[in-house]
Design a protein around this motif. Sequence first.
Motif, PDB file in Angstrom:
ATOM      1  N   PRO A  36      -9.247  37.754 -52.414  1.00 47.13           N
ATOM      2  CA  PRO A  36      -8.713  37.591 -53.930  1.00 47.13           C
ATOM      3  C   PRO A  36      -9.141  36.338 -54.518  1.00 47.13           C
ATOM      4  O   PRO A  36      -9.451  36.129 -55.707  1.00 47.13           O
ATOM      5  CB  PRO A  36      -7.183  37.712 -53.819  1.00 47.13           C
ATOM      6  N   GLN A  37      -8.935  35.259 -53.885  1.00 49.17           N
ATOM      7  CA  GLN A  37      -9.276  33.897 -54.465  1.00 49.17           C
ATOM      8  C   GLN A  37     -10.654  33.803 -55.037  1.00 49.17           C
ATOM      9  O   GLN A  37     -10.913  32.910 -55.841  1.00 49.17           O
ATOM     10  CB  GLN A  37      -8.689  32.886 -53.804  1.00 49.17           C
ATOM     11  N   ASP A  38     -11.508  34.567 -54.308  1.00 50.80           N
ATOM     12  CA  ASP A  38     -12.918  34.644 -54.719  1.00 50.80           C
ATOM     13  C   ASP A  38     -13.235  35.618 -55.929  1.00 50.80           C
ATOM     14  O   ASP A  38     -14.643  35.847 -56.118  1.00 50.80           O
ATOM     15  CB  ASP A  38     -13.887  34.716 -53.647  1.00 50.80           C
ATOM     16  N   CYS A  39     -12.455  36.417 -56.256  1.00 55.95           N
ATOM     17  CA  CYS A  39     -12.702  37.548 -57.016  1.00 55.95           C
ATOM     18  C   CYS A  39     -12.859  37.084 -58.767  1.00 55.95           C
ATOM     19  O   CYS A  39     -12.240  36.431 -59.178  1.00 55.95           O
ATOM     20  CB  CYS A  39     -11.286  38.571 -57.135  1.00 55.95           C
ATOM     21  N   PRO A  40     -14.062  37.607 -59.195  1.00 56.10           N
ATOM     22  CA  PRO A  40     -14.251  37.312 -60.573  1.00 56.10           C
ATOM     23  C   PRO A  40     -13.619  37.936 -61.546  1.00 56.10           C
ATOM     24  O   PRO A  40     -13.383  37.620 -62.642  1.00 56.10           O
ATOM     25  CB  PRO A  40     -15.817  37.708 -60.848  1.00 56.10           C
ATOM     26  N   LEU A  42     -10.114  38.440 -61.535  1.00 54.40           N
ATOM     27  CA  LEU A  42      -8.780  37.632 -62.027  1.00 54.40           C
ATOM     28  C   LEU A  42      -9.019  36.818 -63.229  1.00 54.40           C
ATOM     29  O   LEU A  42      -8.381  36.969 -64.086  1.00 54.40           O
ATOM     30  CB  LEU A  42      -8.375  37.108 -60.812  1.00 54.40           C
ATOM     31  N   PRO A  43     -10.207  35.849 -62.907  1.00 61.77           N
ATOM     32  CA  PRO A  43     -10.416  34.848 -64.273  1.00 61.77           C
ATOM     33  C   PRO A  43     -10.760  35.608 -65.475  1.00 61.77           C
ATOM     34  O   PRO A  43     -10.395  35.127 -66.487  1.00 61.77           O
ATOM     35  CB  PRO A  43     -11.451  33.831 -63.582  1.00 61.77           C
ATOM     36  N   ALA A  53      -2.913  39.615 -58.650  1.00 60.61           N
ATOM     37  CA  ALA A  53      -3.426  39.217 -60.159  1.00 60.61           C
ATOM     38  C   ALA A  53      -2.246  39.050 -61.067  1.00 60.61           C
ATOM     39  O   ALA A  53      -2.227  38.945 -62.364  1.00 60.61           O
ATOM     40  CB  ALA A  53      -3.835  40.768 -60.277  1.00 60.61           C
ATOM     41  N   ALA A  54      -0.994  38.949 -60.281  1.00 62.33           N
ATOM     42  CA  ALA A  54       0.434  38.900 -61.150  1.00 62.33           C
ATOM     43  C   ALA A  54       0.253  37.662 -62.007  1.00 62.33           C
ATOM     44  O   ALA A  54      -0.195  36.638 -61.938  1.00 62.33           O
ATOM     45  CB  ALA A  54       1.750  38.639 -60.291  1.00 62.33           C
ATOM     46  N   GLU A  59      -0.735  37.772 -73.392  1.00 61.39           N
ATOM     47  CA  GLU A  59      -2.005  38.340 -74.031  1.00 61.39           C
ATOM     48  C   GLU A  59      -2.588  39.337 -72.759  1.00 61.39           C
ATOM     49  O   GLU A  59      -2.953  40.554 -73.138  1.00 61.39           O
ATOM     50  CB  GLU A  59      -3.088  37.296 -74.409  1.00 61.39           C
ATOM     51  N   ARG A  60      -2.259  38.870 -71.588  1.00 63.63           N
ATOM     52  CA  ARG A  60      -2.917  39.803 -70.553  1.00 63.63           C
ATOM     53  C   ARG A  60      -1.818  40.910 -70.209  1.00 63.63           C
ATOM     54  O   ARG A  60      -2.362  42.034 -70.247  1.00 63.63           O
ATOM     55  CB  ARG A  60      -3.060  39.020 -69.047  1.00 63.63           C
TER      56      ARG A  60
END
Length: 340
Positions: A36-40, A42-43, A53-54, A59-60
């Motif tokens: 998850p920490q490498d997933c594009p 989430l940013p 993703a919490a 806005e999100r």
Amino acid sequence: MARWCAGNGWPVHPLAAGRKTPAGNCPACRQEPHRPQDCPCLPAGRWCHGFHAATTDPERLAAWWGVNPALGVGVSCGPAGLVVLDVDAHSAEVPHRDRLLPGIPIHDSVDLAGLASGFDTLALLAALRGRPSPADDASTLRVRTPSGGLHVWYRTDPGGPGYRSSVGSSPKVALAWQVDVRAAGGYIVTPATRTPAGTYTPVGPARFPAPLPDWLAVELRRTGHTPRQSPLQLPAPRPRPQTASKGSQRAQRLLEPLLGAVAGCASAAEGTAFTEKLNRAAYTAGGLVASGHLSESEARALLAAAADAARPHRSRHSLTVIASALSAGAARPFPLEGRP
């Protein structure tokens, strides 16, 4: 509900519409597994990877639920500083009594007739500690689940050790059979979330989590729910006054009838409620240790002597009961001031 939770500082993430599980990952994340920490995603503000993703970003939240109002809401418990007891009432085979409360042997003299769910094991744990069941705690947010279970929400001390999740069927880390713990590494379904089985509905007047009770914090530490698996230590006793020897004598006098009841179990091989009596004596001793009227070594020696006099062949069992009850009793110092 998502905005209300985020307004309380609780990061939220979407649940699949009509379900209690997180909304699915995007096709790219499903096809190419990654951390998850490498997933594009989430940013970029997408919700892949469940509670990872919490967020509390308004806005999100608007982007997620504004476009998909049917999505449910989950709270990531660890970042929210929450510990939630997920009490199940599922139909399941009841395990052996030694697995009902991990680390706490339940003597054969204890009648377990009718025990069938997490409500029963949680009540049993609370009764052993002399406390009311958290399922009946009207001071905190409780949520009835569509399956007949209950979520009991508590908030933790921001400066505390933090806690980790578990499932009630785990042979290694569990609070009680059919009682899951939702904390770091887990999420909880919010009130008002709907599934085909029904709606998650608040019970009682409380709408916010109360502080985690001290005795439950002790039990979570005892059962390995803290991130570091260090042995539980009793709180350091307060400095003893100059009359410490007199205080120690008074403490021992207070324990005498409780220790006598333990030793008296030698009169019969079973049916004497030995474990309950030893638990009661050790719990009281833990409070005396915490208040500085008795040293831990004195307490352990007195308790072990009484237990061995009654059940010399069960020393391992006795030491387990003593360690657990001393730790629980230490959460409630027992002052002797004003007592004869």
